[in-house]
Enzyme design. Structure first.
Site, PDB file in Angstrom:
ATOM      1  N   GLU A 273       0.846  -1.206   0.000  1.00 21.07           N
ATOM      2  CA  GLU A 273       0.000   0.000   0.000  1.00 21.07           C
ATOM      3  C   GLU A 273       0.873   1.245   0.000  1.00 21.07           C
ATOM      4  O   GLU A 273       0.573   2.235  -0.671  1.00 21.07           O
ATOM      5  CB  GLU A 273      -0.945   0.022   1.209  1.00 21.07           C
ATOM      6  N   TRP A 276       1.718   2.019  -3.361  1.00 20.14           N
ATOM      7  CA  TRP A 276       0.702   2.727  -4.171  1.00 20.14           C
ATOM      8  C   TRP A 276       0.952   4.231  -4.099  1.00 20.14           C
ATOM      9  O   TRP A 276       0.754   4.974  -5.062  1.00 20.14           O
ATOM     10  CB  TRP A 276      -0.719   2.412  -3.693  1.00 20.14           C
ATOM     11  N   TRP A 304     -20.206  13.909 -19.471  1.00 21.04           N
ATOM     12  CA  TRP A 304     -20.543  14.142 -18.068  1.00 21.04           C
ATOM     13  C   TRP A 304     -21.826  14.951 -17.954  1.00 21.04           C
ATOM     14  O   TRP A 304     -22.209  15.657 -18.887  1.00 21.04           O
ATOM     15  CB  TRP A 304     -19.411  14.914 -17.366  1.00 21.04           C
ATOM     16  N   TRP A 357     -15.061  13.432 -12.385  1.00 22.39           N
ATOM     17  CA  TRP A 357     -14.234  13.047 -11.237  1.00 22.39           C
ATOM     18  C   TRP A 357     -13.502  14.239 -10.644  1.00 22.39           C
ATOM     19  O   TRP A 357     -13.205  14.267  -9.442  1.00 22.39           O
ATOM     20  CB  TRP A 357     -13.251  11.938 -11.610  1.00 22.39           C
ATOM     21  N   TRP A 380      -8.541   9.142  -7.854  1.00 22.95           N
ATOM     22  CA  TRP A 380      -9.787   9.504  -8.556  1.00 22.95           C
ATOM     23  C   TRP A 380      -9.766   8.972  -9.980  1.00 22.95           C
ATOM     24  O   TRP A 380     -10.758   8.460 -10.485  1.00 22.95           O
ATOM     25  CB  TRP A 380     -10.015  11.026  -8.522  1.00 22.95           C
TER      26      TRP A 380
HETATM   27  P1  FAD Z   1      -3.127   2.427   5.213  1.00 24.21           P
HETATM   28  O1  FAD Z   1      -3.996   1.384   4.656  1.00 24.21           O
HETATM   29  O2  FAD Z   1      -2.647   2.243   6.597  1.00 24.21           O
HETATM   30  O3  FAD Z   1      -1.897   2.548   4.204  1.00 24.21           O
HETATM   31  C1  FAD Z   1      -0.615   3.052   4.592  1.00 24.21           C
HETATM   32  C2  FAD Z   1      -0.229   4.201   3.685  1.00 24.21           C
HETATM   33  O4  FAD Z   1      -0.116   3.764   2.335  1.00 24.21           O
HETATM   34  C3  FAD Z   1      -1.253   5.319   3.648  1.00 24.21           C
HETATM   35  O5  FAD Z   1      -1.096   6.197   4.734  1.00 24.21           O
HETATM   36  C4  FAD Z   1      -0.984   5.981   2.309  1.00 24.21           C
HETATM   37  O6  FAD Z   1       0.099   6.878   2.361  1.00 24.21           O
HETATM   38  C5  FAD Z   1      -0.587   4.783   1.454  1.00 24.21           C
HETATM   39  N1  FAD Z   1      -1.762   4.283   0.729  1.00 24.21           N
HETATM   40  C6  FAD Z   1      -2.663   3.369   1.144  1.00 24.21           C
HETATM   41  N2  FAD Z   1      -3.587   3.127   0.184  1.00 24.21           N
HETATM   42  C7  FAD Z   1      -3.257   3.930  -0.846  1.00 24.21           C
HETATM   43  C8  FAD Z   1      -3.831   4.149  -2.129  1.00 24.21           C
HETATM   44  N3  FAD Z   1      -4.909   3.474  -2.558  1.00 24.21           N
HETATM   45  N4  FAD Z   1      -3.246   5.058  -2.948  1.00 24.21           N
HETATM   46  C9  FAD Z   1      -2.143   5.730  -2.559  1.00 24.21           C
HETATM   47  N5  FAD Z   1      -1.550   5.558  -1.349  1.00 24.21           N
HETATM   48  C10 FAD Z   1      -2.105   4.678  -0.511  1.00 24.21           C
HETATM   49  N6  FAD Z   1      -4.578   9.071  -0.014  1.00 24.21           N
HETATM   50  C11 FAD Z   1      -3.933  10.174   0.403  1.00 24.21           C
HETATM   51  O7  FAD Z   1      -2.931  10.064   1.125  1.00 24.21           O
HETATM   52  N7  FAD Z   1      -4.360  11.412   0.040  1.00 24.21           N
HETATM   53  C12 FAD Z   1      -5.439  11.607  -0.758  1.00 24.21           C
HETATM   54  O8  FAD Z   1      -5.780  12.754  -1.090  1.00 24.21           O
HETATM   55  C13 FAD Z   1      -6.163  10.451  -1.189  1.00 24.21           C
HETATM   56  N8  FAD Z   1      -7.286  10.573  -1.942  1.00 24.21           N
HETATM   57  C14 FAD Z   1      -7.975   9.426  -2.354  1.00 24.21           C
HETATM   58  C15 FAD Z   1      -9.110   9.570  -3.140  1.00 24.21           C
HETATM   59  C16 FAD Z   1      -9.825   8.432  -3.550  1.00 24.21           C
HETATM   60  C17 FAD Z   1     -11.038   8.591  -4.429  1.00 24.21           C
HETATM   61  C18 FAD Z   1      -9.403   7.162  -3.146  1.00 24.21           C
HETATM   62  C19 FAD Z   1     -10.153   5.941  -3.564  1.00 24.21           C
HETATM   63  C20 FAD Z   1      -8.258   7.012  -2.373  1.00 24.21           C
HETATM   64  C21 FAD Z   1      -7.526   8.139  -1.963  1.00 24.21           C
HETATM   65  N9  FAD Z   1      -6.354   8.030  -1.171  1.00 24.21           N
HETATM   66  C22 FAD Z   1      -5.681   9.165  -0.787  1.00 24.21           C
HETATM   67  C23 FAD Z   1      -5.750   6.699  -0.903  1.00 24.21           C
HETATM   68  C24 FAD Z   1      -6.175   6.018   0.399  1.00 24.21           C
HETATM   69  O9  FAD Z   1      -7.562   6.042   0.531  1.00 24.21           O
HETATM   70  C25 FAD Z   1      -5.532   6.631   1.643  1.00 24.21           C
HETATM   71  O10 FAD Z   1      -4.146   6.777   1.464  1.00 24.21           O
HETATM   72  C26 FAD Z   1      -5.778   5.731   2.869  1.00 24.21           C
HETATM   73  O11 FAD Z   1      -7.159   5.548   3.068  1.00 24.21           O
HETATM   74  C27 FAD Z   1      -5.168   6.374   4.094  1.00 24.21           C
HETATM   75  O12 FAD Z   1      -5.482   5.631   5.243  1.00 24.21           O
HETATM   76  P2  FAD Z   1      -4.348   4.894   6.065  1.00 24.21           P
HETATM   77  O13 FAD Z   1      -3.217   5.839   6.326  1.00 24.21           O
HETATM   78  O14 FAD Z   1      -5.021   4.285   7.231  1.00 24.21           O
HETATM   79  O15 FAD Z   1      -3.865   3.811   5.020  1.00 24.21           O
END
Ligand code: FAD
Length: 475
Positions: A273, A276, A304, A357, A380
């Site tokens: 993650e 990502w 849209w 989006w 997005w």
């Molecule tokens: P954990 O599951 O604990 O993951 C650890 C770290 O990995 C996160 O803190 C984050 O830095 C990274 N990570 C995890 N999942 C993703 C992912 N899918 N994409 C990129 N990095 C990820 N994340 C943001 O940091 N900022 C945003 O503005 C943002 N906008 C989003 C918008 C949409 C529509 C979606 C679907 C996802 C978005 N995310 C964003 C990704 C993700 O939802 C969050 O990073 C995550 O929910 C943060 O929670 P956590 O720290 O508990 O994640």
């Protein structure tokens, strides 16, 4: 007397594992500069929730080091500070936002004009975007081979401890943080944020420790469950650089090693993650139009809809789809939304309402404490189906089935949509199908204290697929 060194803080609001600070400290007394820059051409002004976080993060940091706060274009402020203090060098970590390269070149020019040296260090990633390329030397467009290349590149460098430095004590003009107006005025929509968040380096370290102790073991199996509290919630801390991704990475690896194999699967999942996040920035660096335009050009002609009422219902958590509404209300109340629910809510906006989006991206930008130009844009686009390695457009989340699968007892919905709290599990994700007597017993009156669905998901799905066909036909 040794000339001072300017350390320009950006998304690295910490002292540990900080190459720019380490180097500045070795040069001379350090001037800690933070510039609130809403003026650099093309820069996205940070949103409301991000500004709340920034205020508290800077407030925490100034308890440890003296901060010089300036407001304006960063290159102008750095040039002014060089002239005022006679500093001999400027040190900063790289940023990857589309406007950052030009700004960094201007800072370099300002240093040259002042006879100071300019030093740029690696930014807030594990790997610089130029370092990860495919066999033909091209940037990756697909996550899985990208992540494999990152794993193959080896473990992140060992962490740097808090360096030795002397803070500059000469008189330097600084704004007052309190005058920047980063906190909300009336109404104070952030009043509950402090219950959940502790911005700053200590808060980040505590969050990481807590996650490893209480969340990591179940992370792989339960990270998709919004009714469970197993994800790290490190995203805002990572965004502001209160913790480096390498710190999180090494801590999880240490826990994995200590558990003698028991945490292998879950630790790998977490690290993937984190990758990502790397991938988002890799895309942003190579395709800087990512926050504004679809990566797949054919989506530029997507039909849209302009639907201000639908957008407002979505923003306010009043769509009539409980899992979507719970997510949007969690976002408003806490500045965060669970990742699975972000996907469901985003899919609803884009595919059920056919709203661009970019509207959702803008709303998240303003309301998320982890609002992040790279992750937000890439995510997005992923949901919209127009991104680099995106979910196919025809994968349309069914908000009822998603709710039933990932919030099976409806605990998450009950928490954020209290007007539905007394509905039985069977109907919690589809109240409009509940018999009248069941609704009455739960004190739910659709159209009065909870909305009817603003669209019929089945019909909306057909309309989305037809719009997609239209796009394909036009291509
Ligand atoms: P954990 O599951 O604990 O993951 C650890 C770290 O990995 C996160 O803190 C984050 O830095 C990274 N990570 C995890 N999942 C993703 C992912 N899918 N994409 C990129 N990095 C990820 N994340 C943001 O940091 N900022 C945003 O503005 C943002 N906008 C989003 C918008 C949409 C529509 C979606 C679907 C996802 C978005 N995310 C964003 C990704 C993700 O939802 C969050 O990073 C995550 O929910 C943060 O929670 P956590 O720290 O508990 O994640």
């Amino acid at each position: 007397m040794t000339s001072p060194a300017i350390y320009w803080l950006r998304q690295d609001l910490r002292l540990t594992d900080n190459a720019a600070l380490t180097a500045a400290g070795a040069q001379g007394p350090v001037i800690f500069l933070y510039v609130l820059d809403d003026e650099t051409p093309g820069a996205w002004r940070s949103g409301g929730a991000g500004r709340w976080w920034l205020h508290h993060s800077l407030s925490s940091l100034r308890g440890r080091v003296p901060l010089v706060l300036r407001r304006g274009p960063a290159d102008r402020e750095i040039a002014a500070l060089l002239a005022e203090t006679g500093a001999a060098s400027v040190h900063f970590a790289r940023d990857y936002a589309p406007w950052a390269g030009a700004l960094e070149r201007n800072v370099k020019a300002a240093c040259e004009a002042a006879g100071a040296s300019c030093h740029r260090y690696g930014g807030f990633l594990l790997h610089e975007p130029e370092a990860i390329r495919n066999g033909s030397g091209e940037p990756y467009r697909v996550y899985t081979p990208f992540s494999k290349a990152c794993f193959a590149a080896g473990e992140p460098k060992p962490l740097k401890p808090v360096p030795r430095f002397t803070a500059f004590t000469g008189a330097v003009k600084s704004d007052r943080l309190e005058d920047w107006g980063l906190l909300p005025n009336k109404p104070d929509w952030a009043k509950t944020f402090p219950d959940l968040w502790t911005p700053g380096e200590d808060g980040a370290a505590a969050r990481l420790k807590d996650f490893i102790r209480t969340g990591l073991a179940d992370y792989a199996d339960e990270r998709d469950r919004p009714d469970r509290d197993v994800t790290s919630r490190l995203s805002p801390h990572l965004h502001f650089g209160e913790i480096s991704p390498a710190q999180a990475w090494h801590a999880v690896r240490r826990a994995q090693l200590a558990a003698g194999g028991k945490l292998d699967k879950t630790a790998e999942k977490f690290l993937k993650e984190v990758l990502w996040r790397e991938f988002s920035y890799h895309l942003l660096h190579h395709w800087p139009s990512l926050p504004a335009e679809p990566f797949r050009r054919e989506f530029r002609g997507f039909p849209w809809r302009d639907d201000p009422a639908g957008l407002k219902a979505w923003q306010r958590g009043q769509t009539g789809y409980p899992i979507v509404d719970a997510g949007m209300r969690e976002l408003w109340a806490t500045g965060i939304m669970h990742n699975r629910v972000r996907m469901i809510a985003a899919s609803f906006l884009i595919k059920d309402l056919l709203i661009p989006w970019q509207e959702g991206e803008r709303w998240f930008w303003d309301t998320l404490v982890d609002a992040d130009i790279g992750n937000n844009a890439a995510s997005w686009q992923w949901v919209a189906g127009c991104g680099a390695d995106a979910a196919p457009y025809f994968r349309i989340f069914n908000p009822v089935l998603q709710g039933m699968k990932f919030d099976p007892q409806g605990a998450y919905v009950r928490k954020w949509v209290p007007e539905l709290a007394r509905l039985p599990d069977e109907f919690i994700h589809r109240p409009w199908e509940a018999p009248r007597l069941v609704l009455a017993a739960a004190d739910v009156e659709l159209g009065r204290n909870y909305p009817n669905p603003i669209v019929d998901h089945g019909k909306a799905r057909d309309a989305a697929l037809a719009a997609f066909q239209e796009l394909k036909g036009a291509a």
